[in-house]
Design a protein around this motif. Sequence first.
Motif, short mmCIF file in Angstrom:
data_model
loop_
_atom_site.label_atom_id
_atom_site.label_comp_id
_atom_site.label_asym_id
_atom_site.label_seq_id
_atom_site.Cartn_x
_atom_site.Cartn_y
_atom_site.Cartn_z
N GLY A 1 -3.47 3.39 10.44
CA GLY A 1 -3.18 4.41 9.45
C GLY A 1 -2.70 5.70 10.09
N GLU A 2 -3.27 6.05 11.23
CA GLU A 2 -2.83 7.25 11.95
C GLU A 2 -1.39 7.10 12.41
OE1 GLU A 2 -5.63 8.09 15.05
OE2 GLU A 2 -7.23 8.54 13.62
N SER A 3 -1.04 5.92 12.88
CA SER A 3 0.35 5.67 13.30
C SER A 3 1.31 5.78 12.12
CB SER A 3 0.49 4.29 13.93
OG SER A 3 -0.30 4.19 15.08
N LEU A 4 0.92 5.21 10.99
CA LEU A 4 1.77 5.28 9.80
C LEU A 4 1.91 6.71 9.30
CD1 LEU A 4 0.48 2.17 7.86
CD2 LEU A 4 2.79 2.51 8.73
N ALA B 1 0.82 -1.21 0.00
CA ALA B 1 0.00 0.00 0.00
C ALA B 1 0.85 1.26 0.00
CB ALA B 1 -0.94 -0.01 1.20
N LEU B 2 1.94 1.24 0.72
CA LEU B 2 2.78 2.43 0.83
C LEU B 2 3.88 2.49 -0.23
CD1 LEU B 2 3.07 2.68 4.70
CD2 LEU B 2 1.55 3.93 3.17
N SER B 3 3.87 1.55 -1.15
CA SER B 3 4.91 1.53 -2.19
C SER B 3 4.57 2.44 -3.37
CB SER B 3 5.13 0.10 -2.70
OG SER B 3 4.00 -0.34 -3.42
N ASP B 4 3.40 3.04 -3.34
CA ASP B 4 2.99 3.93 -4.42
C ASP B 4 2.88 5.36 -3.90
OD1 ASP B 4 0.56 5.32 -5.96
OD2 ASP B 4 1.55 3.88 -7.30
N LYS C 1 -20.11 5.38 4.95
CA LYS C 1 -21.07 5.84 3.95
C LYS C 1 -22.03 6.83 4.61
CE LYS C 1 -23.45 3.96 0.03
NZ LYS C 1 -24.01 2.80 -0.63
N GLU C 2 -22.14 8.02 4.01
CA GLU C 2 -23.08 9.05 4.48
C GLU C 2 -23.96 9.44 3.29
OE1 GLU C 2 -21.14 12.35 6.33
OE2 GLU C 2 -20.24 11.10 7.88
N GLY C 3 -25.16 8.89 3.26
CA GLY C 3 -26.02 9.12 2.11
C GLY C 3 -25.40 8.50 0.87
N LYS C 4 -25.23 9.30 -0.18
CA LYS C 4 -24.59 8.76 -1.39
C LYS C 4 -23.09 8.99 -1.39
CE LYS C 4 -25.31 12.78 -4.35
NZ LYS C 4 -25.74 13.22 -5.66
N TRP C 5 -22.56 9.61 -0.36
CA TRP C 5 -21.13 9.90 -0.26
C TRP C 5 -20.41 8.84 0.55
CZ3 TRP C 5 -19.32 13.62 -3.26
CH2 TRP C 5 -20.20 14.61 -3.68
N ARG C 6 -19.15 8.64 0.22
CA ARG C 6 -18.28 7.79 1.02
C ARG C 6 -17.21 8.70 1.60
NH1 ARG C 6 -18.90 2.26 0.20
NH2 ARG C 6 -20.22 1.77 -1.57
N ILE C 7 -17.10 8.66 2.91
CA ILE C 7 -16.14 9.51 3.60
C ILE C 7 -15.00 8.61 4.08
CG2 ILE C 7 -15.78 11.13 5.49
CD1 ILE C 7 -17.77 12.08 3.33
N TYR C 8 -13.78 8.99 3.71
CA TYR C 8 -12.59 8.21 4.03
C TYR C 8 -11.82 8.87 5.16
CZ TYR C 8 -13.63 5.76 -0.25
OH TYR C 8 -14.26 5.02 -1.21
N SER C 9 -11.29 8.04 6.04
CA SER C 9 -10.46 8.52 7.14
C SER C 9 -9.40 7.46 7.43
CB SER C 9 -11.30 8.80 8.38
OG SER C 9 -11.94 7.62 8.82
N LEU D 1 -7.61 0.25 1.88
CA LEU D 1 -8.63 -0.37 2.73
C LEU D 1 -8.23 -1.80 3.10
CD1 LEU D 1 -11.81 0.97 0.92
CD2 LEU D 1 -11.28 1.33 3.33
N GLU D 2 -7.73 -2.57 2.12
CA GLU D 2 -7.33 -3.95 2.38
C GLU D 2 -6.16 -4.03 3.34
OE1 GLU D 2 -6.64 -5.59 -1.51
OE2 GLU D 2 -8.77 -5.93 -1.86
N ALA D 3 -5.32 -3.00 3.35
CA ALA D 3 -4.17 -2.97 4.26
C ALA D 3 -4.55 -2.42 5.63
CB ALA D 3 -3.05 -2.13 3.65
N ASP D 4 -5.81 -2.07 5.82
CA ASP D 4 -6.33 -1.52 7.07
C ASP D 4 -5.63 -0.21 7.45
OD1 ASP D 4 -8.10 -1.50 9.25
OD2 ASP D 4 -6.60 -2.39 10.56
N ILE D 5 -5.32 0.59 6.44
CA ILE D 5 -4.73 1.90 6.68
C ILE D 5 -5.83 2.96 6.65
CG2 ILE D 5 -3.16 3.64 5.72
CD1 ILE D 5 -1.47 1.28 4.63
N VAL D 6 -6.83 2.72 5.81
CA VAL D 6 -7.94 3.65 5.61
C VAL D 6 -9.24 2.94 5.95
CG1 VAL D 6 -9.21 4.88 3.79
CG2 VAL D 6 -6.72 4.96 3.83
#
Length: 99
Positions: free
Chosen positions: A89-92, A25-28, A76-84, A67-72
Amino acid sequence: MNRNTKQLRAAEVRKAVAFSKVCKALSDESRVKIVLMLSTGATNACDFMDALHISQPTLSHHLKILLEADIVQCKKEGKWRIYSLSASGESLAAYIVNR
């Protein structure tokens, strides 16, 4: 090989798989930029596309890997997807920012 040794090896394999996903995930560069953007707060996909000048399919690919690496994480909020960032991920992100 006794049962405890097998369980230990299985745990080591799971850790190795999880670690390899994080490394991938972090190689890009774009994915690192996404992590850094999220370190300032949650956002939606449109903000990433505008800032990184990438297409929606490319962004979806990058977010899927994060997401698969559990970093992000995604909410889902309505039709939007909010990423955090997830807790890992915070540690990285903190590690990256402090380098």
